[in-house]
Design an enzyme around this catalytic site. Structure first.
Site, PDB file in Angstrom:
ATOM      1  N   LYS A 140       7.982  39.187  -3.630  1.00 14.82           N
ATOM      2  CA  LYS A 140       6.599  39.232  -4.057  1.00 14.82           C
ATOM      3  C   LYS A 140       5.939  40.542  -3.638  1.00 14.82           C
ATOM      4  O   LYS A 140       6.597  41.435  -3.086  1.00 14.82           O
ATOM      5  CB  LYS A 140       5.838  38.033  -3.484  1.00 14.82           C
ATOM      6  CG  LYS A 140       6.317  36.692  -4.022  1.00 14.82           C
ATOM      7  CD  LYS A 140       5.601  35.545  -3.337  1.00 14.82           C
ATOM      8  CE  LYS A 140       5.942  34.209  -3.956  1.00 14.82           C
ATOM      9  NZ  LYS A 140       5.213  33.987  -5.218  1.00 14.82           N
ATOM     10  N   ARG A 185       0.811  -1.212   0.000  1.00 12.55           N
ATOM     11  CA  ARG A 185       0.000   0.000   0.000  1.00 12.55           C
ATOM     12  C   ARG A 185       0.848   1.268   0.000  1.00 12.55           C
ATOM     13  O   ARG A 185       0.581   2.208  -0.751  1.00 12.55           O
ATOM     14  CB  ARG A 185      -0.935  -0.008   1.210  1.00 12.55           C
ATOM     15  CG  ARG A 185      -1.989   1.067   1.209  1.00 12.55           C
ATOM     16  CD  ARG A 185      -3.089   0.794   0.168  1.00 12.55           C
ATOM     17  NE  ARG A 185      -2.755   1.239  -1.176  1.00 12.55           N
ATOM     18  CZ  ARG A 185      -3.057   0.573  -2.282  1.00 12.55           C
ATOM     19  NH1 ARG A 185      -3.653  -0.602  -2.226  1.00 12.55           N
ATOM     20  NH2 ARG A 185      -2.743   1.047  -3.474  1.00 12.55           N
ATOM     21  N   GLU A 245       8.609  39.252  -8.515  1.00  8.09           N
ATOM     22  CA  GLU A 245       7.293  38.994  -9.086  1.00  8.09           C
ATOM     23  C   GLU A 245       6.642  40.329  -9.412  1.00  8.09           C
ATOM     24  O   GLU A 245       6.447  41.173  -8.525  1.00  8.09           O
ATOM     25  CB  GLU A 245       6.428  38.216  -8.106  1.00  8.09           C
ATOM     26  CG  GLU A 245       5.047  37.875  -8.655  1.00  8.09           C
ATOM     27  CD  GLU A 245       4.224  37.082  -7.662  1.00  8.09           C
ATOM     28  OE1 GLU A 245       4.386  35.850  -7.621  1.00  8.09           O
ATOM     29  OE2 GLU A 245       3.449  37.697  -6.924  1.00  8.09           O
ATOM     30  N   ASP A 299       3.331  37.932 -13.579  1.00  3.65           N
ATOM     31  CA  ASP A 299       2.165  37.217 -13.059  1.00  3.65           C
ATOM     32  C   ASP A 299       0.867  37.743 -13.644  1.00  3.65           C
ATOM     33  O   ASP A 299       0.574  38.947 -13.568  1.00  3.65           O
ATOM     34  CB  ASP A 299       2.135  37.346 -11.531  1.00  3.65           C
ATOM     35  CG  ASP A 299       1.062  36.488 -10.901  1.00  3.65           C
ATOM     36  OD1 ASP A 299       0.845  35.356 -11.376  1.00  3.65           O
ATOM     37  OD2 ASP A 299       0.433  36.943  -9.926  1.00  3.65           O
ATOM     38  N   LYS A 327       3.958  25.098  -4.344  1.00  5.93           N
ATOM     39  CA  LYS A 327       2.658  24.553  -3.946  1.00  5.93           C
ATOM     40  C   LYS A 327       2.753  23.037  -4.013  1.00  5.93           C
ATOM     41  O   LYS A 327       2.444  22.409  -5.029  1.00  5.93           O
ATOM     42  CB  LYS A 327       1.549  25.070  -4.861  1.00  5.93           C
ATOM     43  CG  LYS A 327       1.227  26.544  -4.670  1.00  5.93           C
ATOM     44  CD  LYS A 327       0.079  26.988  -5.564  1.00  5.93           C
ATOM     45  CE  LYS A 327      -0.237  28.465  -5.370  1.00  5.93           C
ATOM     46  NZ  LYS A 327      -1.314  28.934  -6.274  1.00  5.93           N
TER      47      LYS A 327
END
Length: 291
Positions: A173, A106, A203, A224, A141
């Site tokens: 960012k 498994r 970014e 972006d 992510k």
């Protein structure tokens, strides 16, 4: 070979990864497999098959997992990680104490099905970019605890790894730019403290931010949520300011890959293969007992 034509990926079995493999086995075994007494002294064979077409990933994990259960067990890989597979194809063969083969099933299948799903989804996007010179990269992510393996699966599908963590490169960012006083001050602060080889990525959500990042000496600019038309106009302007700056696009839907690739960017980053891919359906089948 991975479907993207790159060299076969290599997975580094660090102490941290080996410890994770042990914990994943322990999660399934608990205090011990209650069916094991029925298999004492038995030696068995088994094999894996795929029930769907795709790209295989995770085969390299089976031998280390088995070794943690019983070093007498062995695995023979018939398909390498990163290779395409078709429904009904045999992937690997196992032999050893029957209790170990049952116990590993498994955990090993779950990991391989997850990784093969990511590799298959990545390969489809890489194929859509074939011939354009634009690379496909992943993002941060990822599933906590699975980042190394999920990024490995992206490489199996022919993709490129972006940052593994916050210490790989400095990506400034929206929040960094807002809280540090803008692009220039943010880059200057990072350059003053980061090791000299570290890259600085900015970014940008507007053309003005992208131009400011290039003028301030960013190594790369992540553009972006720009439309293909907007990028087609902006990219030549940025190249004129800094011919070697790496330009990356994000927020790209799969059906738009060709349009974005035609704008002159270097890289498209997406979380889709990790966050949206289904598992590839694999099965472990047991052969008659040897003894």
């Amino acid at each position: 070979m991975p479907s993207g034509g790159a060299p076969s990926p290599v997975l580094s079995f660090t102490p941290a990864l080996e410890d994770q493999l042990r914990r994943w086995l322990d999660e399934d075994l608990g205090r011990g497999d209650l069916t094991a007494p029925a298999l004492v002294g038995r030696t068995g064979r088994a094999h894996w098959v795929t029930r769907a077409d795709g790209v295989f990933s995770g085969g390299v994990l089976v031998a280390p997992l088995l070794a943690l259960l019983d070093p007498r067990a062995s695995v023979r890989l018939l398909v390498g990680d990163g290779e395409p597979v078709v429904a009904g194809q045999r992937l690997l063969e196992l032999e050893g104490p029957a209790a170990a083969l049952v116990a590993v099933e498994r955990t090993a299948l779950n990991l391989a099905m997850r990784l093969s799903g990511i590799a298959s989804a990545t390969a489809a996007l890489v194929e859509a970019l074939a011939g354009t010179g634009v690379r496909l990269a992943d993002t941060r992510k990822t599933t906590p605890g699975l980042r190394v393996l999920e990024k490995y699966a992206v490489r199996c599908g022919g993709g490129t790894n972006h940052r593994l963590g916050l210490d790989d490169a400095a990506m400034l960012k929206e929040n960094h730019l807002a809280w540090s006083g803008g692009v220039g001050p943010a880059i200057a602060a990072v350059r003053a403290s980061a090791p000299w080889p570290a890259q600085v990525i900015v970014e940008a959500e507007t053309a003005a931010e992208a131009e400011a990042a290039v003028r301030a000496g960013a190594d790369a600019v992540l553009l972006d949520d720009f439309s293909p038309a907007a990028l087609a106009a902006l990219v030549p302007q940025l190249r004129a300011l800094a011919p070697t700056v790496l330009l990356e696009a994000s927020g790209v839907r799969p059906e738009q890959l060709a349009a974005y690739a035609a704008t002159g960017i270097d890289l498209i980053s997406t979380s889709a293969p990790v966050t949206r891919s289904p598992w590839l359906d694999l099965s472990m089948r047991f052969d008659p007992l040897l003894a």
